[in-house]
Scaffold this active site. Sequence first.
Site, PDB file in Angstrom:
ATOM      1  N   GLY A 236       0.820  -1.202   0.000  1.00 54.69           N
ATOM      2  CA  GLY A 236       0.000   0.000   0.000  1.00 54.69           C
ATOM      3  C   GLY A 236       0.855   1.253   0.000  1.00 54.69           C
ATOM      4  O   GLY A 236       0.744   2.097  -0.864  1.00 54.69           O
ATOM      5  N   GLU A 703       8.104   3.256   8.660  1.00 54.01           N
ATOM      6  CA  GLU A 703       8.550   4.376   7.841  1.00 54.01           C
ATOM      7  C   GLU A 703       9.856   5.013   8.282  1.00 54.01           C
ATOM      8  O   GLU A 703      10.459   5.771   7.511  1.00 54.01           O
ATOM      9  CB  GLU A 703       7.443   5.435   7.806  1.00 54.01           C
ATOM     10  CG  GLU A 703       6.232   4.958   7.033  1.00 54.01           C
ATOM     11  CD  GLU A 703       4.962   5.738   7.368  1.00 54.01           C
ATOM     12  OE1 GLU A 703       4.455   6.419   6.466  1.00 54.01           O
ATOM     13  OE2 GLU A 703       4.491   5.652   8.501  1.00 54.01           O
TER      14      GLU A 703
END
Length: 743
Positions: A236, A703
């Site tokens: 995603g 991240e």
Amino acid sequence: MIGQAVNRVDGPLKATGRAAYAYEHWEAGQPLYGFIVGATIGKGRITRIDTEDAEGAPGVQLVMTYLNAPAQGPRDESIPFEYWRAQPMLTGPDIHFYGEPVALVVAETFEQARDAADLVEVEYRAGRGRFDFGEFEDDTYIPKTVNAGLPTDTAVGDFDAGFAGAEVKVDQQYTTPYEFSMPIEPNASMVAPHGDDDLVVYVSCQITDAARDSVAGTLMMDPERVHIVTPFVGGGFGSKLGIHSETILAAMAARALGRPVKVTLTRQQVFQLVGMRPTSSQRVRLGAGHDGRLAAIAHDVTMHTNPDVEYAEQTAATVRSLYAAPHRLTSHRLTALDLPRGTDVRAPGEAPGMLSVESAMDELADALGMDPVELRIRNEPTVDPERNVPYSDRHLVECLREGARRFGWENRPATPASVREGRWLIGYGMSAAIRGHFQGPTTVRVRLEPDGTAVIQTDMTDIGTGTYTILTQVGAEGLGLPLERVRIDLGRSDHPSSWGSGGSWGATNSSTAVHRACAALRTKLLDAALGDTRSPLHGQDPSAAVFSDGDVAIGGASEALREIVARHHPDGVEAEGQTRFMGDDPNYSDYSINTYGAHFAEVGVDADTAETRLRRMLSVFSVGRVFNPKTARSQLIGGMIWGVGAALEEEAVVDPRSGAFVNRDFAGYLVPVHGDIPADIDAVVLEGYDDKANPLGAKGIGEVGICGSGAAVANAVFNATGVRVRDFPITIEKLLPGLPAMV
């Protein structure tokens, strides 16, 4: 079980092709297939649309345009998060960006739908669009807030005075391009009518709850009538946080035809219809003394936005918590362009922001003649310099020192362009990393079946990051069960809701909720056993209970969980656990909670051609407690590689005449492949536990791997060549003219 390097429990399903993705569900029956027709202008109005030939083509069941599309709910700006809002399609003749859907063709086969789509005739009256960021960069406005609700601008002290009085200054402009998430699985959906009023939506999405509300709001349905199914998502990286045109159009067609309808985006359509990281122009100013201590730091960002759907990436927010300096300034400005809307791409804000800030810090180190690692250590803050609150658990200096030791940083060429191996110029670079840790509302149900197996249910998604595995580990530890006796049931809107997978919050939110549900379930089981004269545990001290291997033991007495359940809960017993929104948790206002890292890279640059190759890379991270070292390392290395792409390859180019992305396929939009990444790449995680983040002491890692990693590569290129490229990515034509002459 928590902390063990367990193999992915869903690995066998994926390896054998039994994991069903959005486009691969067949349980609803034989579907129809939809194909989207996109606008071939970037701004203007449809003057004529003729669907007669397409409607007469073999197998075609429906051609939907704005002329026959059903009424839809409007976008509700009062809903605080974009991804929960309605996303109406085919609402009128106006064209807002190139590729915008103007028709959906539905046929018995995909090939029939695709071929008939070419028969839809559309005529336009083109308008003058705003497509070129450079042309309109100075035409800006100030957004009310930026992404994640962060303030648009901040100011501490007197930056102008602090910068003016600094002994050494850096004042540079950096630019970053449009970038795309580009997961392996394109955005896809199948929507099937169910009963009289319900829709079952098989979709590739990251936030199940958002998908349900968005579909329901668009189609003006009761959300309880919309059933989202998304057990597996093929990547995603932000592109599936919200739903897109393929889902809404499939849903409208399925309702109109009363049959299941599948729609997927082609790879080229993904570039136009899913959104991207905005391009940005960033000014970074650093003022320091000769000792390297920062007196002033400023980061001012201008980026593109769509005029109808505002998106302000929090690009300047990273510097707010990173380095100490008494005088500080950050700002965000938006330039409206007739391009697809900006959206969250992996590490939104931090990735492009740290690429610039950490490049500027390297420039400061060069101007000072100081080691870049030492420069960062000298500017380590004791409290968050803008919020003036303590850090919950900050080990950035340890990351810097451990990374330097492991990498052999002491061998770094002190002078740029001074080391050569044959045709290759060799350079070292490094950067720091920081990313905020977020927490969102999540509920998980844990059920213990009569046979002693546990089922964990939540609408949380697994986007390839290992959710099935870590929830199995947390549930197994929480109930004292073997891994094989825990089953995870994800990605269904009929399960308790979560914030899904995104923002690096998914693992910690859902695992914390599982942890709490297991604790509540243990209490239920103990209460039943301790109060039952038939139980060996009757009357024992519950504080001494140990759950292990499917049993609960207190002292020398023990009983199998399945026996307790069979006597007291013959149909099974369950409990729920929750994680609350960070705004309601005082830890998030009382502390600055972040993850940290330090990246080190070595590159070789061909002295004749300027070809740049990564030779090795090492990063060290502090992320609190790690659920699974194997899946964690995989995620972190993936982020590091993404940073390599941002530094050297990724760039989407806009045609200034039409607003189309010129390189809208993998032949032109370059991402790192195996040949670009050496075997010598590693991610090391320091032992840690952040008790302010959550009861498990863990923080998100998805991240932080990308944050700053591109700057380490860029700084290595400078160290190898003496050429500083500030317009990313660093490509041959930007590097070659400045290469030193070689004898």
